[in-house]
Design a protein around this motif. Sequence first.
Motif, PDB file in Angstrom:
ATOM      1  N   VAL A  34       0.862  -1.182   0.000  1.00  0.00           N
ATOM      2  CA  VAL A  34       0.000   0.000   0.000  1.00  0.00           C
ATOM      3  C   VAL A  34       0.899   1.232   0.000  1.00  0.00           C
ATOM      4  CG1 VAL A  34      -1.947   1.151   1.081  1.00  0.00           C
ATOM      5  CG2 VAL A  34      -1.641  -1.314   1.379  1.00  0.00           C
ATOM      6  N   ASP A  35       0.798   2.027  -1.055  1.00  0.00           N
ATOM      7  CA  ASP A  35       1.719   3.147  -1.243  1.00  0.00           C
ATOM      8  C   ASP A  35       0.943   4.450  -1.374  1.00  0.00           C
ATOM      9  OD1 ASP A  35       3.783   4.835  -1.812  1.00  0.00           O
ATOM     10  OD2 ASP A  35       4.388   3.871  -3.678  1.00  0.00           O
ATOM     11  N   PHE A 184      -0.217  -4.135  -5.873  1.00  0.00           N
ATOM     12  CA  PHE A 184      -0.003  -2.749  -5.454  1.00  0.00           C
ATOM     13  C   PHE A 184      -1.348  -2.075  -5.255  1.00  0.00           C
ATOM     14  CE2 PHE A 184       4.159  -3.562  -7.177  1.00  0.00           C
ATOM     15  CZ  PHE A 184       5.007  -2.755  -6.439  1.00  0.00           C
ATOM     16  N   VAL A 185      -1.477  -1.360  -4.164  1.00  0.00           N
ATOM     17  CA  VAL A 185      -2.656  -0.543  -3.917  1.00  0.00           C
ATOM     18  C   VAL A 185      -2.166   0.890  -3.713  1.00  0.00           C
ATOM     19  CG1 VAL A 185      -4.591  -0.060  -2.380  1.00  0.00           C
ATOM     20  CG2 VAL A 185      -3.961  -2.430  -2.900  1.00  0.00           C
ATOM     21  N   CYS A 186      -2.561   1.771  -4.607  1.00  0.00           N
ATOM     22  CA  CYS A 186      -2.133   3.171  -4.535  1.00  0.00           C
ATOM     23  C   CYS A 186      -3.167   3.951  -3.741  1.00  0.00           C
ATOM     24  CB  CYS A 186      -1.975   3.755  -5.939  1.00  0.00           C
ATOM     25  SG  CYS A 186      -0.757   2.868  -6.941  1.00  0.00           S
ATOM     26  N   ALA A 187      -2.978   4.047  -2.438  1.00  0.00           N
ATOM     27  CA  ALA A 187      -3.947   4.699  -1.571  1.00  0.00           C
ATOM     28  C   ALA A 187      -3.288   5.045  -0.242  1.00  0.00           C
ATOM     29  CB  ALA A 187      -5.153   3.783  -1.332  1.00  0.00           C
ATOM     30  N   ARG A 188      -3.927   5.945   0.494  1.00  0.00           N
ATOM     31  CA  ARG A 188      -3.442   6.329   1.815  1.00  0.00           C
ATOM     32  C   ARG A 188      -4.165   5.515   2.882  1.00  0.00           C
ATOM     33  NH1 ARG A 188      -0.412  10.122   3.770  1.00  0.00           N
ATOM     34  NH2 ARG A 188      -0.269  11.123   1.727  1.00  0.00           N
ATOM     35  N   VAL A 189      -3.403   5.047   3.868  1.00  0.00           N
ATOM     36  CA  VAL A 189      -3.953   4.280   4.978  1.00  0.00           C
ATOM     37  C   VAL A 189      -4.376   5.240   6.084  1.00  0.00           C
ATOM     38  CG1 VAL A 189      -3.447   2.552   6.748  1.00  0.00           C
ATOM     39  CG2 VAL A 189      -2.544   2.271   4.440  1.00  0.00           C
ATOM     40  N   THR A 190      -5.583   5.069   6.580  1.00  0.00           N
ATOM     41  CA  THR A 190      -6.053   5.908   7.681  1.00  0.00           C
ATOM     42  C   THR A 190      -5.783   5.270   9.033  1.00  0.00           C
ATOM     43  OG1 THR A 190      -8.272   4.954   7.476  1.00  0.00           O
ATOM     44  CG2 THR A 190      -7.825   7.004   6.272  1.00  0.00           C
ATOM     45  N   ARG A 191      -5.896   3.933   9.098  1.00  0.00           N
ATOM     46  CA  ARG A 191      -5.598   3.251  10.358  1.00  0.00           C
ATOM     47  C   ARG A 191      -5.500   1.749  10.116  1.00  0.00           C
ATOM     48  NH1 ARG A 191     -10.299   1.283  13.202  1.00  0.00           N
ATOM     49  NH2 ARG A 191     -12.205   1.669  12.007  1.00  0.00           N
TER      50      ARG A 191
END
Length: 280
Positions: A34-35, A184-191
Amino acid sequence: MKSQTSDIAVIGGGVIGLTLARVLRREGASVVVVDASAATDPTAIPAATRAAAGMLAPSFEHGAPQSALDEALYRLGAQGLALWPRFAAGLEDETGVFIDYQGRGALGLAYDEIRADALRAQAEQVNALGGTAQMISGDEARSMEPALSSEVAAAFYAPADAQVDPRRLTTALRASLKMNDATFVCARVTRTQMTSAGGAVMLENGETLEAAKIVIAAGAVSGLVPEDVVFPVKGAALSVASSALTRVVRAPGAYLCPKAEGRLVIGATEEPGRDDLSVD
């Protein structure tokens, strides 16, 4: 909304996260990376990676151990450095991507006896921990790097230290993972949170990834790592067209890092606590 389950979710698409994901995937684990840096542009290089000079320098970064932690960091860095020649060659052979690994050593300069004495003590400590370091004269340093000033009085020479181009390295690691069917997952992790099946990774877009194991290899601005563990340090650097040097040169307050194709990286300032990307 939930998506696929994997053995391991690696949060962070920098050099550490990608390298770990590559090893795990080659050992047979199903891996999702996750990037956040690629959330808007899949080709974007993470900010810290893009700014790094790429020095592989345990002799300098942790070369003056004054506590057990410093000694442990030096030993870890030295072990990693020993793996780099084989790692770099294997990655280039696998992907065909040139990563500009250079194992020509590094010089730390002294312009006076006070600095020379400090570097001499540092060399003794490095050697006591099993490293290879030596003090050489200013003339010997200039014979290695003729562009050095005549005012250089002595130098700390670390023949095993090396460097790599972090941007090229990131490109090669991504290529390797794609060749080995990593996700690949192009996203921001919140928690993240623990679950009965292992862990869950919640994304900003509302999706949830499930994995048996979660590795957090995110940066200081991710909000996923406590600030007393990983914190931002803003550094300004520049690059110029120059072929004056053949190896890394470090002096009080600066380093010069020659890259392929005649590019010389010069840095860097350090301002702890700042995470903006503006140029002063």
